[in-house]
Write a protein that holds these residues in place. Sequence first.
Motif, mmCIF file in Angstrom:
data_model
loop_
_atom_site.group_PDB
_atom_site.id
_atom_site.type_symbol
_atom_site.label_atom_id
_atom_site.label_comp_id
_atom_site.label_asym_id
_atom_site.label_seq_id
_atom_site.Cartn_x
_atom_site.Cartn_y
_atom_site.Cartn_z
ATOM 1 N N GLY A 1 11.643 5.688 0.647
ATOM 2 C CA GLY A 1 11.105 6.689 -0.277
ATOM 3 C C GLY A 1 11.259 6.300 -1.738
ATOM 4 N N TYR A 2 12.117 5.309 -2.019
ATOM 5 C CA TYR A 2 12.353 4.882 -3.402
ATOM 6 C C TYR A 2 11.725 3.518 -3.703
ATOM 7 C CZ TYR A 2 15.775 8.660 -3.462
ATOM 8 O OH TYR A 2 16.379 9.896 -3.397
ATOM 9 N N LEU A 3 11.131 2.917 -2.692
ATOM 10 C CA LEU A 3 10.543 1.576 -2.849
ATOM 11 C C LEU A 3 9.074 1.735 -3.218
ATOM 12 C CD1 LEU A 3 12.283 0.131 0.317
ATOM 13 C CD2 LEU A 3 12.920 -0.321 -2.074
ATOM 14 N N PHE A 4 8.814 1.738 -4.490
ATOM 15 C CA PHE A 4 7.499 2.129 -5.012
ATOM 16 C C PHE A 4 6.397 1.171 -4.553
ATOM 17 C CE2 PHE A 4 4.225 2.957 -8.202
ATOM 18 C CZ PHE A 4 4.237 4.345 -8.220
ATOM 19 N N PRO A 5 5.284 1.732 -4.025
ATOM 20 C CA PRO A 5 4.150 0.896 -3.604
ATOM 21 C C PRO A 5 3.326 0.456 -4.819
ATOM 22 C CG PRO A 5 3.652 3.211 -3.241
ATOM 23 C CD PRO A 5 5.070 3.163 -3.734
ATOM 24 N N ASP A 6 3.072 -0.827 -4.923
ATOM 25 C CA ASP A 6 2.320 -1.359 -6.058
ATOM 26 C C ASP A 6 2.035 -2.834 -5.790
ATOM 27 O OD1 ASP A 6 1.049 -1.495 -8.507
ATOM 28 O OD2 ASP A 6 2.684 -0.543 -9.601
ATOM 29 N N THR A 7 1.430 -3.500 -6.756
ATOM 30 C CA THR A 7 1.211 -4.948 -6.664
ATOM 31 C C THR A 7 2.228 -5.641 -7.554
ATOM 32 O OG1 THR A 7 -1.150 -4.714 -6.191
ATOM 33 C CG2 THR A 7 -0.408 -6.836 -7.060
ATOM 34 N N PRO B 1 0.818 -1.219 0.000
ATOM 35 C CA PRO B 1 0.000 0.000 0.000
ATOM 36 C C PRO B 1 0.853 1.271 0.000
ATOM 37 C CG PRO B 1 -0.757 -1.570 1.657
ATOM 38 C CD PRO B 1 0.590 -2.032 1.197
ATOM 39 N N GLU B 2 0.277 2.333 -0.482
ATOM 40 C CA GLU B 2 0.956 3.633 -0.492
ATOM 41 C C GLU B 2 1.195 4.090 0.943
ATOM 42 O OE1 GLU B 2 0.164 7.997 -2.538
ATOM 43 O OE2 GLU B 2 -0.885 6.224 -3.297
ATOM 44 N N GLY B 3 2.374 4.656 1.187
ATOM 45 C CA GLY B 3 2.694 5.164 2.513
ATOM 46 C C GLY B 3 3.360 4.155 3.425
ATOM 47 N N PHE B 4 3.528 2.924 2.950
ATOM 48 C CA PHE B 4 4.181 1.905 3.779
ATOM 49 C C PHE B 4 5.681 2.176 3.888
ATOM 50 C CE2 PHE B 4 2.014 -2.348 4.736
ATOM 51 C CZ PHE B 4 0.832 -1.728 5.089
ATOM 52 N N SER B 5 6.180 2.145 5.117
ATOM 53 C CA SER B 5 7.622 2.301 5.342
ATOM 54 C C SER B 5 8.323 0.979 5.029
ATOM 55 C CB SER B 5 7.878 2.682 6.799
ATOM 56 O OG SER B 5 7.485 1.604 7.650
ATOM 57 N N MET B 6 9.658 1.020 5.004
ATOM 58 C CA MET B 6 10.432 -0.204 4.772
ATOM 59 C C MET B 6 10.082 -1.262 5.803
ATOM 60 S SD MET B 6 14.234 1.194 3.637
ATOM 61 C CE MET B 6 14.778 0.952 5.295
#
Length: 218
Positions: free
Chosen positions: A167-173, A116-121
Amino acid sequence: MKFFRRLLILLVFSALIATIPAYFYFKQGLNAINPDDQATKLFYVNSGSSLNLILKKLETEGLIKDYRIARAYTFIKGNKKQLQPGYYKLSKSMSYEDIFNKISSGKIFQVWLTIPEGFSMRKISKRIEKKDLSSNKYLAITSKLDSSFKEEFPFLTKLDTNNSLEGYLFPDTYDITGGKEIDLVYLQLKRFENTIYEAWQNKPADWKMSLNQTLTLA
Protein backbone atom coordinates in the motif's frame (compact mmCIF):
# COMPACT_ATOMS: atom_id res chain seq x y z
CA MET A 1 83.84 16.21 -40.97
CA LYS A 2 82.91 12.69 -42.09
CA PHE A 3 83.17 11.58 -38.46
CA PHE A 4 80.62 14.14 -37.25
CA ARG A 5 78.31 13.32 -40.15
CA ARG A 6 78.49 9.62 -39.28
CA LEU A 7 77.99 10.44 -35.60
CA LEU A 8 74.90 12.51 -36.42
CA ILE A 9 73.47 9.71 -38.58
CA LEU A 10 74.17 7.22 -35.81
CA LEU A 11 72.43 9.43 -33.21
CA VAL A 12 69.36 9.90 -35.44
CA PHE A 13 69.25 6.18 -36.18
CA SER A 14 69.59 5.35 -32.47
CA ALA A 15 66.80 7.77 -31.57
CA LEU A 16 64.60 6.21 -34.25
CA ILE A 17 65.31 2.70 -32.99
CA ALA A 18 64.46 3.82 -29.45
CA THR A 19 61.25 5.50 -30.63
CA ILE A 20 59.81 2.47 -32.44
CA PRO A 21 59.32 0.32 -29.28
CA ALA A 22 57.93 3.35 -27.43
CA TYR A 23 55.42 3.93 -30.25
CA PHE A 24 54.24 0.31 -30.20
CA TYR A 25 54.02 0.36 -26.39
CA PHE A 26 51.92 3.53 -26.57
CA LYS A 27 49.67 2.07 -29.30
CA GLN A 28 49.31 -1.21 -27.41
CA GLY A 29 48.21 0.71 -24.33
CA LEU A 30 45.19 2.04 -26.24
CA ASN A 31 44.01 -1.33 -27.53
CA ALA A 32 41.13 -3.28 -26.02
CA ILE A 33 41.85 -5.24 -22.85
CA ASN A 34 40.37 -8.37 -24.43
CA PRO A 35 38.92 -8.15 -27.99
CA ASP A 36 37.08 -11.46 -27.45
CA ASP A 37 35.31 -10.44 -24.23
CA GLN A 38 31.97 -9.04 -25.38
CA ALA A 39 30.41 -9.06 -21.91
CA THR A 40 29.17 -5.58 -20.99
CA LYS A 41 29.22 -3.83 -17.64
CA LEU A 42 27.70 -0.59 -16.43
CA PHE A 43 30.15 2.26 -15.93
CA TYR A 44 29.00 5.41 -14.13
CA VAL A 45 30.39 8.85 -14.91
CA ASN A 46 29.82 11.23 -12.01
CA SER A 47 28.74 14.78 -12.77
CA GLY A 48 31.71 17.16 -12.55
CA SER A 49 34.37 14.43 -12.57
CA SER A 50 37.65 15.37 -14.24
CA LEU A 51 39.06 13.42 -17.16
CA ASN A 52 41.85 12.17 -14.89
CA LEU A 53 39.41 10.73 -12.32
CA ILE A 54 37.29 9.05 -14.99
CA LEU A 55 40.35 7.48 -16.65
CA LYS A 56 41.63 6.18 -13.30
CA LYS A 57 38.21 4.64 -12.63
CA LEU A 58 38.21 3.03 -16.08
CA GLU A 59 41.59 1.47 -15.31
CA THR A 60 40.50 0.31 -11.85
CA GLU A 61 37.43 -1.39 -13.32
CA GLY A 62 39.59 -3.18 -15.90
CA LEU A 63 38.26 -1.37 -18.96
CA ILE A 64 41.48 0.34 -20.10
CA LYS A 65 45.12 -0.67 -19.72
CA ASP A 66 46.82 2.49 -18.52
CA TYR A 67 45.09 5.76 -17.61
CA ARG A 68 48.31 7.72 -18.22
CA ILE A 69 48.58 6.55 -21.83
CA ALA A 70 44.87 7.24 -22.32
CA ARG A 71 45.27 10.75 -20.91
CA ALA A 72 48.32 11.48 -23.09
CA TYR A 73 46.50 10.23 -26.18
CA THR A 74 43.49 12.44 -25.41
CA PHE A 75 45.67 15.54 -25.06
CA ILE A 76 47.71 14.72 -28.19
CA LYS A 77 44.49 14.37 -30.17
CA GLY A 78 43.35 17.69 -28.75
CA ASN A 79 39.98 16.17 -27.96
CA LYS A 80 37.84 18.77 -26.21
CA LYS A 81 34.67 16.70 -25.91
CA GLN A 82 32.85 16.91 -22.61
CA LEU A 83 32.34 13.58 -20.87
CA GLN A 84 28.64 13.29 -20.10
CA PRO A 85 27.47 12.05 -16.67
CA GLY A 86 25.37 8.92 -16.47
CA TYR A 87 25.57 5.16 -16.98
CA TYR A 88 27.23 3.63 -20.03
CA LYS A 89 27.45 0.02 -21.20
CA LEU A 90 31.12 -0.76 -21.85
CA SER A 91 33.11 -3.92 -22.47
CA LYS A 92 36.72 -5.11 -22.44
CA SER A 93 36.47 -5.61 -26.21
CA MET A 94 36.37 -1.82 -26.72
CA SER A 95 39.50 0.22 -27.44
CA TYR A 96 40.13 3.38 -25.46
CA GLU A 97 39.06 5.51 -28.41
CA ASP A 98 35.75 3.59 -28.63
CA ILE A 99 35.19 4.03 -24.89
CA PHE A 100 36.02 7.73 -24.97
CA ASN A 101 33.67 8.34 -27.90
CA LYS A 102 30.92 6.44 -26.08
CA ILE A 103 31.09 8.40 -22.83
CA SER A 104 31.36 11.72 -24.63
CA SER A 105 28.36 10.96 -26.85
CA GLY A 106 25.78 11.62 -24.14
CA LYS A 107 23.92 8.44 -25.17
CA ILE A 108 23.57 7.17 -21.62
CA PHE A 109 22.13 3.76 -20.80
CA GLN A 110 18.86 3.75 -18.85
CA VAL A 111 16.58 1.03 -17.52
CA TRP A 112 12.95 2.07 -16.99
CA LEU A 113 10.45 0.12 -14.92
CA THR A 114 6.71 0.83 -15.04
CA ILE A 115 4.63 -0.38 -12.10
CA PRO A 116 0.89 -0.21 -12.93
CA GLU A 117 -1.65 1.04 -10.42
CA GLY A 118 -3.12 -1.71 -8.26
CA PHE A 119 -0.09 -3.99 -8.45
CA SER A 120 0.57 -5.93 -5.25
CA MET A 121 4.08 -6.47 -3.87
CA ARG A 122 4.09 -9.95 -5.36
CA LYS A 123 3.10 -8.69 -8.82
CA ILE A 124 5.76 -5.98 -8.62
CA SER A 125 8.36 -8.57 -7.62
CA LYS A 126 7.53 -10.66 -10.70
CA ARG A 127 7.78 -7.65 -12.98
CA ILE A 128 11.22 -6.55 -11.75
CA GLU A 129 12.66 -9.96 -12.67
CA LYS A 130 12.45 -8.83 -16.30
CA LYS A 131 14.85 -6.02 -15.35
CA ASP A 132 17.41 -8.41 -13.81
CA LEU A 133 16.38 -7.66 -10.22
CA SER A 134 15.57 -10.38 -7.69
CA SER A 135 11.93 -11.12 -6.87
CA ASN A 136 12.93 -12.80 -3.60
CA LYS A 137 15.13 -9.91 -2.44
CA TYR A 138 12.40 -7.38 -3.21
CA LEU A 139 9.83 -9.37 -1.22
CA ALA A 140 12.26 -9.85 1.67
CA ILE A 141 12.74 -6.06 1.88
CA THR A 142 9.07 -5.12 1.54
CA SER A 143 7.52 -7.88 3.66
CA LYS A 144 8.67 -6.35 6.94
CA LEU A 145 9.16 -2.80 8.17
CA ASP A 146 12.85 -2.12 8.69
CA SER A 147 13.74 0.54 11.27
CA SER A 148 15.72 2.50 8.67
CA PHE A 149 12.48 3.06 6.72
CA LYS A 150 10.71 4.34 9.86
CA GLU A 151 13.56 6.77 10.52
CA GLU A 152 13.48 8.23 7.03
CA PHE A 153 9.76 8.26 6.23
CA PRO A 154 7.45 9.86 8.85
CA PHE A 155 4.33 8.16 7.48
CA LEU A 156 5.73 4.77 8.57
CA THR A 157 6.54 5.65 12.18
CA LYS A 158 3.20 4.46 13.62
CA LEU A 159 3.33 1.09 11.92
CA ASP A 160 4.42 -2.05 13.71
CA THR A 161 7.64 -3.74 12.58
CA ASN A 162 5.55 -6.76 11.53
CA ASN A 163 3.75 -4.65 8.95
CA SER A 164 4.68 -4.99 5.30
CA LEU A 165 5.03 -2.05 2.91
CA GLU A 166 1.95 -3.11 0.97
CA GLY A 167 0.00 0.00 0.00
CA TYR A 168 3.01 2.32 0.38
CA LEU A 169 4.90 1.23 -2.75
CA PHE A 170 3.78 3.92 -5.15
CA PRO A 171 2.98 2.80 -8.73
CA ASP A 172 4.86 4.85 -11.32
CA THR A 173 7.63 4.69 -13.92
CA TYR A 174 11.11 4.62 -12.40
CA ASP A 175 14.64 4.89 -13.72
CA ILE A 176 16.34 1.93 -12.03
CA THR A 177 19.61 2.03 -13.97
CA GLY A 178 22.40 0.52 -11.90
CA GLY A 179 20.13 0.21 -8.88
CA LYS A 180 19.31 -2.67 -6.59
CA GLU A 181 16.04 -3.87 -5.07
CA ILE A 182 16.46 -1.61 -2.02
CA ASP A 183 16.94 1.42 -4.28
CA LEU A 184 13.62 0.76 -6.01
CA VAL A 185 11.85 0.49 -2.65
CA TYR A 186 13.28 3.85 -1.57
CA LEU A 187 12.18 5.43 -4.85
CA GLN A 188 8.64 4.12 -4.37
CA LEU A 189 8.43 5.31 -0.76
CA LYS A 190 9.81 8.72 -1.70
CA ARG A 191 7.22 9.08 -4.46
CA PHE A 192 4.50 8.05 -1.97
CA GLU A 193 5.75 10.73 0.44
CA ASN A 194 5.66 13.44 -2.23
CA THR A 195 2.18 12.54 -3.44
CA ILE A 196 -0.13 10.58 -1.11
CA TYR A 197 1.38 11.63 2.21
CA GLU A 198 1.56 15.27 1.18
CA ALA A 199 -2.13 15.15 0.27
CA TRP A 200 -2.92 13.26 3.50
CA GLN A 201 -1.50 16.08 5.59
CA ASN A 202 -4.22 18.34 4.18
CA LYS A 203 -7.04 15.94 5.13
CA PRO A 204 -10.25 17.30 6.74
CA ALA A 205 -9.91 18.06 10.46
CA ASP A 206 -12.74 15.67 11.33
CA TRP A 207 -11.15 12.68 9.52
CA LYS A 208 -10.92 9.90 12.11
CA MET A 209 -9.09 7.10 10.31
CA SER A 210 -5.31 6.70 10.32
CA LEU A 211 -3.31 6.76 7.10
CA ASN A 212 -2.96 2.97 7.18
CA GLN A 213 -6.72 2.53 7.73
CA THR A 214 -7.42 4.92 4.86
CA LEU A 215 -5.10 3.01 2.53
CA THR A 216 -6.70 -0.28 3.52
CA LEU A 217 -10.16 1.17 2.84
CA ALA A 218 -9.01 2.52 -0.53
